[in-house]
Design a protein around this motif. Sequence first.
Motif, PDB file in Angstrom:
ATOM      1  N   LEU A 192       0.864  -1.142   0.016  1.00  8.10           N
ATOM      2  CA  LEU A 192       0.060   0.022   0.162  1.00  8.10           C
ATOM      3  C   LEU A 192       0.925   1.317  -0.069  1.00  8.10           C
ATOM      4  CD1 LEU A 192      -2.816  -1.025   2.455  1.00  8.10           C
ATOM      5  CD2 LEU A 192      -2.897  -0.744   0.228  1.00  8.10           C
ATOM      6  N   TYR A 193       1.975   1.268   0.585  1.00  6.99           N
ATOM      7  CA  TYR A 193       2.904   2.250   0.708  1.00  6.99           C
ATOM      8  C   TYR A 193       3.379   2.799  -0.824  1.00  6.99           C
ATOM      9  CZ  TYR A 193       6.951   5.136   2.360  1.00  6.99           C
ATOM     10  OH  TYR A 193       7.779   6.127   2.512  1.00  6.99           O
ATOM     11  N   LEU A 194       3.635   1.465  -1.449  1.00  3.17           N
ATOM     12  CA  LEU A 194       4.453   1.989  -2.760  1.00  3.17           C
ATOM     13  C   LEU A 194       2.943   2.318  -3.628  1.00  3.17           C
ATOM     14  CD1 LEU A 194       7.276  -0.747  -3.099  1.00  3.17           C
ATOM     15  CD2 LEU A 194       7.081   1.486  -3.010  1.00  3.17           C
ATOM     16  N   LEU A 195       2.058   1.619  -3.569  1.00  3.46           N
ATOM     17  CA  LEU A 195       0.964   1.707  -4.452  1.00  3.46           C
ATOM     18  C   LEU A 195       0.548   3.365  -4.324  1.00  3.46           C
ATOM     19  CD1 LEU A 195      -1.014   0.915  -6.243  1.00  3.46           C
ATOM     20  CD2 LEU A 195      -2.462  -0.005  -4.476  1.00  3.46           C
ATOM     21  N   ALA A 196       0.465   3.723  -3.074  1.00  2.00           N
ATOM     22  CA  ALA A 196       0.040   5.292  -2.773  1.00  2.00           C
ATOM     23  C   ALA A 196       0.871   6.152  -3.111  1.00  2.00           C
ATOM     24  CB  ALA A 196      -0.161   5.490  -1.145  1.00  2.00           C
ATOM     25  N   ALA A 197       2.312   5.843  -3.257  1.00  2.69           N
ATOM     26  CA  ALA A 197       3.078   6.794  -3.877  1.00  2.69           C
ATOM     27  C   ALA A 197       2.926   6.838  -5.534  1.00  2.69           C
ATOM     28  CB  ALA A 197       4.604   6.451  -3.786  1.00  2.69           C
ATOM     29  N   ILE A 198       2.588   5.722  -6.083  1.00  6.95           N
ATOM     30  CA  ILE A 198       2.246   5.689  -7.528  1.00  6.95           C
ATOM     31  C   ILE A 198       0.952   6.577  -7.741  1.00  6.95           C
ATOM     32  CG2 ILE A 198       1.748   4.347  -9.551  1.00  6.95           C
ATOM     33  CD1 ILE A 198       3.492   2.130  -8.285  1.00  6.95           C
ATOM     34  N   ILE A 199      -0.141   6.405  -6.925  1.00  2.57           N
ATOM     35  CA  ILE A 199      -1.450   6.923  -7.189  1.00  2.57           C
ATOM     36  C   ILE A 199      -1.234   8.544  -7.081  1.00  2.57           C
ATOM     37  CG2 ILE A 199      -3.647   7.209  -6.368  1.00  2.57           C
ATOM     38  CD1 ILE A 199      -3.637   4.325  -5.523  1.00  2.57           C
ATOM     39  N   LEU A 212       1.250  10.542  -7.723  1.00  4.25           N
ATOM     40  CA  LEU A 212       1.761  10.971  -8.846  1.00  4.25           C
ATOM     41  C   LEU A 212       0.759  11.318 -10.060  1.00  4.25           C
ATOM     42  CD1 LEU A 212       4.763   8.900  -9.429  1.00  4.25           C
ATOM     43  CD2 LEU A 212       4.869  11.316  -8.561  1.00  4.25           C
ATOM     44  N   ILE A 213      -0.342  10.766  -9.936  1.00 11.45           N
ATOM     45  CA  ILE A 213      -1.350  10.795 -10.937  1.00 11.45           C
ATOM     46  C   ILE A 213      -2.827  11.322 -10.392  1.00 11.45           C
ATOM     47  CG2 ILE A 213      -3.155   9.449 -12.750  1.00 11.45           C
ATOM     48  CD1 ILE A 213      -0.730   7.225 -12.081  1.00 11.45           C
ATOM     49  N   VAL A 214      -3.106  11.043  -9.284  1.00 10.97           N
ATOM     50  CA  VAL A 214      -4.355  11.520  -8.838  1.00 10.97           C
ATOM     51  C   VAL A 214      -4.124  12.715  -7.870  1.00 10.97           C
ATOM     52  CG1 VAL A 214      -6.522  10.780  -7.434  1.00 10.97           C
ATOM     53  CG2 VAL A 214      -5.522   9.113  -8.986  1.00 10.97           C
ATOM     54  N   PRO A 215      -5.185  13.688  -8.112  1.00  9.69           N
ATOM     55  CA  PRO A 215      -5.028  14.956  -6.917  1.00  9.69           C
ATOM     56  C   PRO A 215      -5.304  14.649  -5.729  1.00  9.69           C
ATOM     57  CG  PRO A 215      -5.894  15.565  -9.054  1.00  9.69           C
ATOM     58  CD  PRO A 215      -5.933  14.191  -9.261  1.00  9.69           C
ATOM     59  N   ILE A 234      -5.806  18.358   3.181  1.00  5.61           N
ATOM     60  CA  ILE A 234      -5.826  17.713   4.583  1.00  5.61           C
ATOM     61  C   ILE A 234      -5.106  16.618   4.490  1.00  5.61           C
ATOM     62  CG2 ILE A 234      -8.142  16.847   4.110  1.00  5.61           C
ATOM     63  CD1 ILE A 234      -6.560  18.127   7.350  1.00  5.61           C
ATOM     64  N   LEU A 235      -5.279  15.791   3.394  1.00 11.38           N
ATOM     65  CA  LEU A 235      -4.599  14.427   3.341  1.00 11.38           C
ATOM     66  C   LEU A 235      -3.055  14.713   3.108  1.00 11.38           C
ATOM     67  CD1 LEU A 235      -4.468  11.360   3.255  1.00 11.38           C
ATOM     68  CD2 LEU A 235      -5.416  11.503   0.594  1.00 11.38           C
ATOM     69  N   LEU A 236      -2.850  15.697   2.394  1.00 11.64           N
ATOM     70  CA  LEU A 236      -1.401  15.978   2.138  1.00 11.64           C
ATOM     71  C   LEU A 236      -0.644  16.046   3.462  1.00 11.64           C
ATOM     72  CD1 LEU A 236       1.054  16.405   0.268  1.00 11.64           C
ATOM     73  CD2 LEU A 236       0.132  18.804  -0.093  1.00 11.64           C
ATOM     74  N   ASP A 237      -1.375  16.922   4.313  1.00 14.21           N
ATOM     75  CA  ASP A 237      -0.769  17.295   5.648  1.00 14.21           C
ATOM     76  C   ASP A 237      -0.373  16.108   6.342  1.00 14.21           C
ATOM     77  OD1 ASP A 237      -1.012  20.010   5.276  1.00 14.21           O
ATOM     78  OD2 ASP A 237      -3.033  20.432   6.247  1.00 14.21           O
ATOM     79  N   VAL A 238      -1.363  15.023   6.370  1.00 17.29           N
ATOM     80  CA  VAL A 238      -1.152  13.787   6.944  1.00 17.29           C
ATOM     81  C   VAL A 238      -0.067  13.089   6.609  1.00 17.29           C
ATOM     82  CG1 VAL A 238      -2.110  11.679   7.545  1.00 17.29           C
ATOM     83  CG2 VAL A 238      -3.540  13.585   7.732  1.00 17.29           C
ATOM     84  N   LEU A 239       0.148  13.077   5.198  1.00 16.30           N
ATOM     85  CA  LEU A 239       1.051  12.340   4.509  1.00 16.30           C
ATOM     86  C   LEU A 239       2.472  12.961   4.534  1.00 16.30           C
ATOM     87  CD1 LEU A 239      -0.771  11.288   1.092  1.00 16.30           C
ATOM     88  CD2 LEU A 239      -0.353   9.854   3.222  1.00 16.30           C
ATOM     89  N   ILE A 290       9.060  12.078  -3.653  1.00 16.55           N
ATOM     90  CA  ILE A 290       8.718  12.529  -4.705  1.00 16.55           C
ATOM     91  C   ILE A 290       7.378  12.510  -5.033  1.00 16.55           C
ATOM     92  CG2 ILE A 290       9.168  12.158  -7.325  1.00 16.55           C
ATOM     93  CD1 ILE A 290      11.930  11.002  -6.751  1.00 16.55           C
ATOM     94  N   SER A 291       6.414  11.541  -4.892  1.00 15.15           N
ATOM     95  CA  SER A 291       4.976  11.787  -5.272  1.00 15.15           C
ATOM     96  C   SER A 291       4.505  12.793  -4.170  1.00 15.15           C
ATOM     97  CB  SER A 291       4.443  10.196  -4.711  1.00 15.15           C
ATOM     98  OG  SER A 291       4.508  10.127  -3.537  1.00 15.15           O
ATOM     99  N   LEU A 292       4.817  13.022  -3.125  1.00 20.15           N
ATOM    100  CA  LEU A 292       4.450  14.079  -2.195  1.00 20.15           C
ATOM    101  C   LEU A 292       4.799  15.243  -2.762  1.00 20.15           C
ATOM    102  CD1 LEU A 292       4.741  12.668   1.346  1.00 20.15           C
ATOM    103  CD2 LEU A 292       2.816  12.567  -0.167  1.00 20.15           C
ATOM    104  N   ASN A 293       5.821  15.615  -3.375  1.00 22.19           N
ATOM    105  CA  ASN A 293       6.344  16.757  -4.075  1.00 22.19           C
ATOM    106  C   ASN A 293       5.494  17.106  -5.270  1.00 22.19           C
ATOM    107  OD1 ASN A 293       8.481  17.056  -2.156  1.00 22.19           O
ATOM    108  ND2 ASN A 293      10.050  16.283  -3.721  1.00 22.19           N
ATOM    109  N   VAL A 294       5.205  16.211  -5.997  1.00 24.75           N
ATOM    110  CA  VAL A 294       4.291  16.395  -7.351  1.00 24.75           C
ATOM    111  C   VAL A 294       2.869  16.724  -6.821  1.00 24.75           C
ATOM    112  CG1 VAL A 294       3.117  15.197  -9.279  1.00 24.75           C
ATOM    113  CG2 VAL A 294       5.618  14.812  -8.742  1.00 24.75           C
ATOM    114  N   SER A 295       2.463  16.103  -5.594  1.00 23.72           N
ATOM    115  CA  SER A 295       0.882  16.380  -5.147  1.00 23.72           C
ATOM    116  C   SER A 295       0.863  17.758  -4.696  1.00 23.72           C
ATOM    117  CB  SER A 295       0.599  15.485  -4.118  1.00 23.72           C
ATOM    118  OG  SER A 295       0.452  14.128  -4.671  1.00 23.72           O
ATOM    119  N   ALA A 296       2.163  18.164  -3.951  1.00 19.36           N
ATOM    120  CA  ALA A 296       2.059  19.965  -3.525  1.00 19.36           C
ATOM    121  C   ALA A 296       2.171  20.598  -4.467  1.00 19.36           C
ATOM    122  CB  ALA A 296       3.218  19.736  -2.517  1.00 19.36           C
TER     123      ALA A 296
END
Length: 677
Positions: free
Chosen positions: A10-17, A19-22, A26-31, A70-76
């Motif tokens: 799930l940790y890796l799958l979340a990172a991939i998601i 990168l694609i899904v906004p 609030i979820l970004l704060d948690v992550l 990196i996935s969090l960087n892209v989301s931010a």
Amino acid sequence: MKKTDMAVGLYLLAAIIFLIVPIPSILLDVLLALNISIALIVLFNALFSKEALSLSAFPTILLFTTVFRISLNVSAMRLILRDGFAGEVIQTFGGFVGGGDAIIGIIVFVILILVQFIVINKGSERVAEVTARFTLDAMPGKQMAIDADLNTGAINDIQAKERREKIQQEATFFGAMDGATKYVKGDAIAGLIIVIINFVGGIAIGALRGGLSMNDAFDQYTILTIGEGLVSQIPSLLISLSTGIVVTKATKDADIGDTLLKQLFSIPKVLYIVGGALMFLGIVTPLPDLVFCAYGVVFIICGRSIAGRIEVEDIESAASMEENSGDEIRKPENVVSLLQVDSIELEFGYGIIPLADVNQGGDLLDRVVLIRRQIALELGCVVPIIRLRDNIQLNPNQYLIKIKGVPISEGEILFDHYMAMNPGYVEEEITGIPTFEPSFHLPAIWITESQRERAESLGYTVVDPPSIIATHLTEVIRSHIYELLTRQDVQNLINNIQEANATLIQELVPKLLSVGEIQKVLQNLLKEGISIRDLVTIFETLADYAATTRDTDVLTEYVRQSLKRAISNKYFPAAEVTNVVTLDPKVEQDIMNSVKQTEQGAYLTLDPEKTKSIMNSVEEEIQKLENIGRNPIVITSPIVRMYFKKLTQDYFKDLIVISYNEIESNVELQSVGMVTV
């Protein structure tokens, strides 16, 4: 599926998601909080682990955390450019670190980037590269050290296997770390690029689309950009620091906190010097005297405290050592340890110690390893651990070889001399100290280093002291290897071939023969120098004939006939005519008539006068072969061979007795005599 596997997935799958899904702010704060937590966990695990291999999965951890960050960087970045807001965590970091001033925030961020790039990333990368290289280069030496410890008995087979596996793991780990440091460096570069995009793109969007002035857009997006950069670069910095700690970890004896305190604050005179220097600077120079003098006094007091503690520890250690040594002597189990007998021992005087000391250039331990390999290849038998120990009761240049605790042979060498032996065709003699070669008791002389080259040019065989000892030890082991073959050794040999020959072993052991009976057959073969490497042929033969007889001597004769190719190859060169001695049929008949069979086996009741007559004839015929430089070989009929060997073994140790059934058909023999009465 395990819960841990699901969590990692799930940790890796979340990172991939991500990168694609906004994702919402609030979820970004948690992550982002989770990302900082994981970085801290990695850092303190690296700090307090006993050794580098305690974090053998560290290269994989680096890859996973890098992808997630990196996935969090892209989301931010998506939220900053789209909404002009990326959550409370980024907003707080951007405003708090810079104190509300965008310029100060930029300066702090740039310094953080420089520290990570130039100091930590670069240093960790270089250390990982050098450590991997040196670890690979040191592998052969470490393997040899393990073999040496194994041969001297310092460790057992299980410990040697564990050490070899650890060496392999270290090489794999540091090789992986050498590549994994590139993840951290690449992550920092990617984070910097994302920051620049946020900064430029945010100002452009705020000014062109958001209706903000350039100043307002600059202030708003600078704070967001700094916040996002800090939130991503601080975990990255922690991971980089963890990498540096792991690859520089050099001790496994204690936690790094204990190690640092002991190594920095364990020498009182160092603290005295530092304290005096600080007080001098505080009094003589314009520096703040209160601060520097206070530090100086503290260091001097600490040094005095440590010196007192060291004195107390020394006294307690000495008293404890005396008490423990007394208790150790009084322990009843100490007597039990004295009952253990080593299979093979090589004791030597103090003058020979440099030959066994690796630090002084000695290679005797390496030669012992080669001896075990040589015997294994030649006779198919594993030589037990050879114990090497010094003995002050021996003469300085004397050595003693023991089998099962009993002295078997000894020799004496001159450490700084060479032994020169005349092979028989040297015309000009060289001066030296007369002696005898210990293995075969051949006449020889000791010569100096300066005489070595001349002796070799004259045709002498020149041998150095380690080779003399190694050759002597090899011959003793070869002569007594049959005594050293235990039932456990035989079981190990059976286990080695059982997987590929399960049917054979199942038929033979224990239905037809016990391990002890197989041991006696193998001992009979080894006693006469016959290799037991071809165990499959030996066991096949035993399985064929064990149903009709369980007499181990008779079974040995059947096995020898099955091994006739190996026996012929050993004693009869293919392209030569071999000179041998035969046995008079009348003598063979007399021997067979004197054989008495009992439940314990067969024995001879030959008349003593006739035995003496046969032995005299054997001696005469052997002398004929020795005069022409041939091995003493006697050929007999198959049924007589083992009895004739038993009859002569106490008189002629090196006599080779072979039956006609043990000789290949293409072997050419020439009889030079016959044993008669």
